[in-house]
Design a protein around this motif. Sequence first.
Motif, PDB file in Angstrom:
ATOM      1  N   GLU A  19       0.996  -1.352  -0.146  1.00 15.56           N
ATOM      2  CA  GLU A  19      -0.119   0.309  -0.286  1.00 15.56           C
ATOM      3  C   GLU A  19       0.773   1.097  -0.273  1.00 15.56           C
ATOM      4  O   GLU A  19       2.192   1.242   1.110  1.00 15.56           O
ATOM      5  CB  GLU A  19      -0.901   0.026   1.249  1.00 15.56           C
ATOM      6  CG  GLU A  19      -2.320  -0.134   1.242  1.00 15.56           C
ATOM      7  CD  GLU A  19      -2.789   0.069   2.444  1.00 15.56           C
ATOM      8  OE1 GLU A  19      -2.059  -0.708   3.552  1.00 15.56           O
ATOM      9  OE2 GLU A  19      -3.506   0.229   2.029  1.00 15.56           O
ATOM     10  N   PRO A  20       0.975   2.101  -0.840  1.00 18.94           N
ATOM     11  CA  PRO A  20       1.196   3.537  -1.051  1.00 18.94           C
ATOM     12  C   PRO A  20       1.857   4.167   0.484  1.00 18.94           C
ATOM     13  O   PRO A  20       0.574   3.658   1.633  1.00 18.94           O
ATOM     14  CB  PRO A  20       0.743   4.861  -1.792  1.00 18.94           C
ATOM     15  CG  PRO A  20       0.442   3.393  -2.869  1.00 18.94           C
ATOM     16  CD  PRO A  20      -0.315   2.346  -2.019  1.00 18.94           C
ATOM     17  N   THR A  21       2.716   4.578   0.718  1.00 17.66           N
ATOM     18  CA  THR A  21       2.924   5.090   2.309  1.00 17.66           C
ATOM     19  C   THR A  21       2.903   6.513   2.083  1.00 17.66           C
ATOM     20  O   THR A  21       3.354   7.532   3.176  1.00 17.66           O
ATOM     21  CB  THR A  21       3.840   4.821   2.878  1.00 17.66           C
ATOM     22  OG1 THR A  21       5.413   4.619   1.874  1.00 17.66           O
ATOM     23  CG2 THR A  21       3.472   3.272   3.683  1.00 17.66           C
ATOM     24  N   ALA A  22       2.516   7.483   0.488  1.00 18.85           N
ATOM     25  CA  ALA A  22       2.970   8.537   0.504  1.00 18.85           C
ATOM     26  C   ALA A  22       1.738   9.651   1.648  1.00 18.85           C
ATOM     27  O   ALA A  22       2.515  10.824   1.863  1.00 18.85           O
ATOM     28  CB  ALA A  22       1.757   9.083  -0.506  1.00 18.85           C
ATOM     29  N   PHE A  64       6.266   6.229  -2.368  1.00 21.24           N
ATOM     30  CA  PHE A  64       6.099   5.033  -1.210  1.00 21.24           C
ATOM     31  C   PHE A  64       7.042   5.946   0.007  1.00 21.24           C
ATOM     32  O   PHE A  64       7.523   5.361   0.927  1.00 21.24           O
ATOM     33  CB  PHE A  64       7.180   4.163  -1.338  1.00 21.24           C
ATOM     34  CG  PHE A  64       5.986   2.926  -1.318  1.00 21.24           C
ATOM     35  CD1 PHE A  64       5.134   2.192  -1.143  1.00 21.24           C
ATOM     36  CD2 PHE A  64       6.240   2.758  -3.772  1.00 21.24           C
ATOM     37  CE1 PHE A  64       4.111   1.448  -1.586  1.00 21.24           C
ATOM     38  CE2 PHE A  64       5.075   2.061  -3.718  1.00 21.24           C
ATOM     39  CZ  PHE A  64       4.269   0.956  -2.957  1.00 21.24           C
ATOM     40  N   CYS A  65       7.623   7.653  -0.107  1.00 23.77           N
ATOM     41  CA  CYS A  65       8.452   8.261   0.416  1.00 23.77           C
ATOM     42  C   CYS A  65       7.342   8.268   1.417  1.00 23.77           C
ATOM     43  O   CYS A  65       6.452   8.479   1.431  1.00 23.77           O
ATOM     44  CB  CYS A  65       9.042   9.722  -0.083  1.00 23.77           C
ATOM     45  SG  CYS A  65      10.324  10.265   0.950  1.00 23.77           S
ATOM     46  N   GLU A  85       4.351  20.037   2.757  1.00 20.57           N
ATOM     47  CA  GLU A  85       3.292  19.188   1.797  1.00 20.57           C
ATOM     48  C   GLU A  85       1.800  19.167   2.721  1.00 20.57           C
ATOM     49  O   GLU A  85       1.292  19.831   1.725  1.00 20.57           O
ATOM     50  CB  GLU A  85       3.651  17.848   1.808  1.00 20.57           C
ATOM     51  CG  GLU A  85       3.747  18.027   0.220  1.00 20.57           C
ATOM     52  CD  GLU A  85       3.985  15.696   0.189  1.00 20.57           C
ATOM     53  OE1 GLU A  85       3.830  15.243  -1.199  1.00 20.57           O
ATOM     54  OE2 GLU A  85       4.102  15.248   0.791  1.00 20.57           O
ATOM     55  N   VAL A  86       1.680  19.478   3.909  1.00 18.43           N
ATOM     56  CA  VAL A  86       0.270  19.901   4.239  1.00 18.43           C
ATOM     57  C   VAL A  86       0.216  20.219   5.378  1.00 18.43           C
ATOM     58  O   VAL A  86       1.622  20.702   6.006  1.00 18.43           O
ATOM     59  CB  VAL A  86      -0.166  18.040   4.909  1.00 18.43           C
ATOM     60  CG1 VAL A  86      -0.170  17.151   4.123  1.00 18.43           C
ATOM     61  CG2 VAL A  86       0.663  17.244   5.205  1.00 18.43           C
TER      62      VAL A  86
ATOM     63  N   LEU B 415       6.077  -0.026   9.198  1.00 17.66           N
ATOM     64  CA  LEU B 415       7.586   0.454  10.530  1.00 17.66           C
ATOM     65  C   LEU B 415       7.673   2.093  10.194  1.00 17.66           C
ATOM     66  O   LEU B 415       7.022   2.703   8.952  1.00 17.66           O
ATOM     67  CB  LEU B 415       8.830  -0.023   9.848  1.00 17.66           C
ATOM     68  CG  LEU B 415       8.503  -1.519  10.441  1.00 17.66           C
ATOM     69  CD1 LEU B 415      10.070  -2.353   9.550  1.00 17.66           C
ATOM     70  CD2 LEU B 415       8.802  -1.920  11.509  1.00 17.66           C
ATOM     71  N   CYS B 416       7.905   2.581  11.204  1.00 20.81           N
ATOM     72  CA  CYS B 416       7.785   3.907  11.034  1.00 20.81           C
ATOM     73  C   CYS B 416       9.161   5.015  10.136  1.00 20.81           C
ATOM     74  O   CYS B 416      10.057   3.980   9.796  1.00 20.81           O
ATOM     75  CB  CYS B 416       8.403   4.907  12.623  1.00 20.81           C
ATOM     76  SG  CYS B 416       7.625   4.054  14.352  1.00 20.81           S
ATOM     77  N   ALA B 417       8.138   6.299  10.131  1.00 18.13           N
ATOM     78  CA  ALA B 417       9.429   6.512   8.772  1.00 18.13           C
ATOM     79  C   ALA B 417      10.613   7.389   9.469  1.00 18.13           C
ATOM     80  O   ALA B 417      10.671   7.359  10.916  1.00 18.13           O
ATOM     81  CB  ALA B 417       8.796   8.097   8.347  1.00 18.13           C
TER      82      ALA B 417
END
Lengths: 86, 700
Positions: A19-22, A64-65, A85-86, B415-417
């Motif tokens: 799942e994307p994590t953007a 994914f970043c 960004e937000v 997992l965390c950033a």
Amino acid sequence: MSDELPEIPLIRVDTLRSEPTASWRVLKPVIDLEKCRKCWLCVDFCPDGVISKSEEGPVIDYRFCKGCGVCANECPVKAISMVREV
Amino acid sequence: MGKLTLLSGNKAVAYGVKLSRVQVVSAYPITPQTPIVEYIAEFVAKGELKAEYVHPEGEHSAIGAALAAALGGARSFTATCSQGFGYGFEVIAQAPAYRAPFVMAVANRTLGWYWALASDYSDTMTARDLGWIQYYVEGCQECLDAVIQLYRIAEDERVLLPAMMCLDGFHISHSSEPVNIPDQAEVDEFLPPRKVYDHTTDPDSKGYVFPVLPAPLHTPYRRMFEEILHRAKDVIKEVTKEFEERFGRKYGLIEEYRVEGADHLLITMGSMSTAAKRAVDKARSDGIKVGLIRVAFYRPFPVEEIRKVIEREGVASVGVVDRAVAHGTRMGPLGLDVLSVLYNLNGKVPVTNFIAGMGGDDVSVNDFMGMIDRLTKSSCPSGGCVRTVYIEHKPPKKAGLVEFKNTVYAPGCQLCAGCGATLVTRHVLRVIGKRSVLVFPPNCVSASIAMHFPSNWMGVPCVLANYAATGAYSRGLVRAYRVRGKKDVKVVAFAGDGCAADIGLQSLSSAAECGEPVLWITYDNEAYMNTGIQRSGTTPAKAWTTTTPVGTVWRGKREFPKDLISIMIAHRVPYIATASPAFLKDMEVKLRKAMEVVERGEGLAYVHIHSPCPTGWRFPESKTVEVARKAVLTGAWPLLEVDHGVFRLTVKPSKLLPLKEYVRLQGRFAHLSDGDVGEIQQVIEANWRRLLELHGKKLF
């Protein structure tokens, strides 16, 4: 309903799906390719491995970043800035 | 009079422990119980609770220490659930025999089987027949009140048994409600100090219990235990009545809810009872005569109390809702127990056993409306029908999944950033390649695999080993591939520091000593991070963690970390190394050497990798690599290897950086004075000098 589920809940090895994590991101790394010296430290140190090499310089997979900023922190020439960004 | 405060179930338990003036607390983290022992640690750190606090290496020991403290005459407490409950089972089974009362809170969670984090009763139901008192609460106030009452009940000389206080994981443990915290003086009047009994293990006592009996005495003692447990019902009734008189809150073996004239009766346990009660209210307002019994004390089982209600109200159908399955019987344990209650009734009441909420699945008011509907429609002309109905829900579908083919690693883990472990895992996967099988104990990384279901972000088969058996799982796999002629398959154990240094150490030690060709990787984030930053055997001295908090009495962890490298040297394994994600080339060289050792079947190879954790060490997530680098350059994390006995520093700074450059980056050390840092620096420098002397020497 249980008929739809396989008796053995197999996890496939050949195909991975993510799942994307953007949407986790608050700050987005932006690379200034003019400053970049292609040392590729960002590629190595990105915890999630979302930066790849290209002829022009590093390319970030923004799907994914997670926006952690390790790349910007490690960049020896400060070619990466974190942009809100937000 | 007390004061009204918003408390989670876990915090309410901790307050119950504090108000009960518990003297010994034995604590090992496991989700969702952990906050209980964290809150208690805070009470102790601040001097609000004067208790001994034991940090054992696993649940087998955590429960063991609590039991032994009770044997020794102290009021003791521990808490666990799920896998920890399973691991401690041997102690749990033995505890009643000692007749040493103590309370164990269990924040119920699925016992894997397939693992899940949230509540069902597959953990505590395994202990239902062992002679413990089992109490299942419905809400947060009851958590606090139950702890206090259970000490009174368990310590009563007519009982003297251990008591299990079961609170649904997450549904209660992590939900908050207004809770009245009674005054200490009120509780002191209700709960006298722990007595010393004739059999309290102590040279000054009359004697002691050694829990072994000749065979012919087992049956009579089992009979006696049954009588004691049933006698405990009288004590429970007395104690709950006195509690009601003093504190104005009514509890008992069962709770009856709108049972007057009920045609249909739901029988429930735990948190789901609240939703069930709302469904009963709705159905009653629609003219359906339905009532509810909540079983609070499940052991001793309230046979007479349930039967009395069914007979008195002339109940025509019973719906028993189980949050557990007794596999092989087509029913749940509560359903089976209720059937035995109904056996002696004159009229044969049909029973529907609903199995619901497994793995923590929510059981909603609507679900209960559906159950009530089934009860009103169930016809059973010949009488005595028993049905089982599973309440199932469709899982939410993940959207926008991105596919990756034939790769060893895919991005997108949960997992965390900035997670150091992600960085470590990614590079480990890159080096070990596709012909590997990863063996995981529970840790952040394996939890992220669970969260990735139905896929994974690692393109190699992964095994979830039980915490203490990670070495053993690895060995079994090695042997299987050997007999199947798959010599190129590498078995890689991927453990956190909690596993390697604490709970899994003996299985690691055994695999190492037996020369098992396993590549063992410890990724060391210096605490139990998966459960939320609890002290482990490798947590640095003076570091803040949630179980070594900073207060007036405690100032972080008191002890220096366990030296796993020396432990491995003592095992003379062919390859030992430390590594750091800030020195990736060094790490890769070491991983390749370790793999060669394993491929040649020389024995276990041990690679211990530093894994900075922004969440747990309290530093900005962009600093993960910087923190890792500073650890090496200050000497806090020396990079070394012991290759077939030859010791070598692989990164050798000519002069160490001052330790504060590493320590001051991290919030977990924020409470340290410059003097404290200097003290640690002296130890690190002494260690560095020792390592310099060892450089190039053959150790074994």
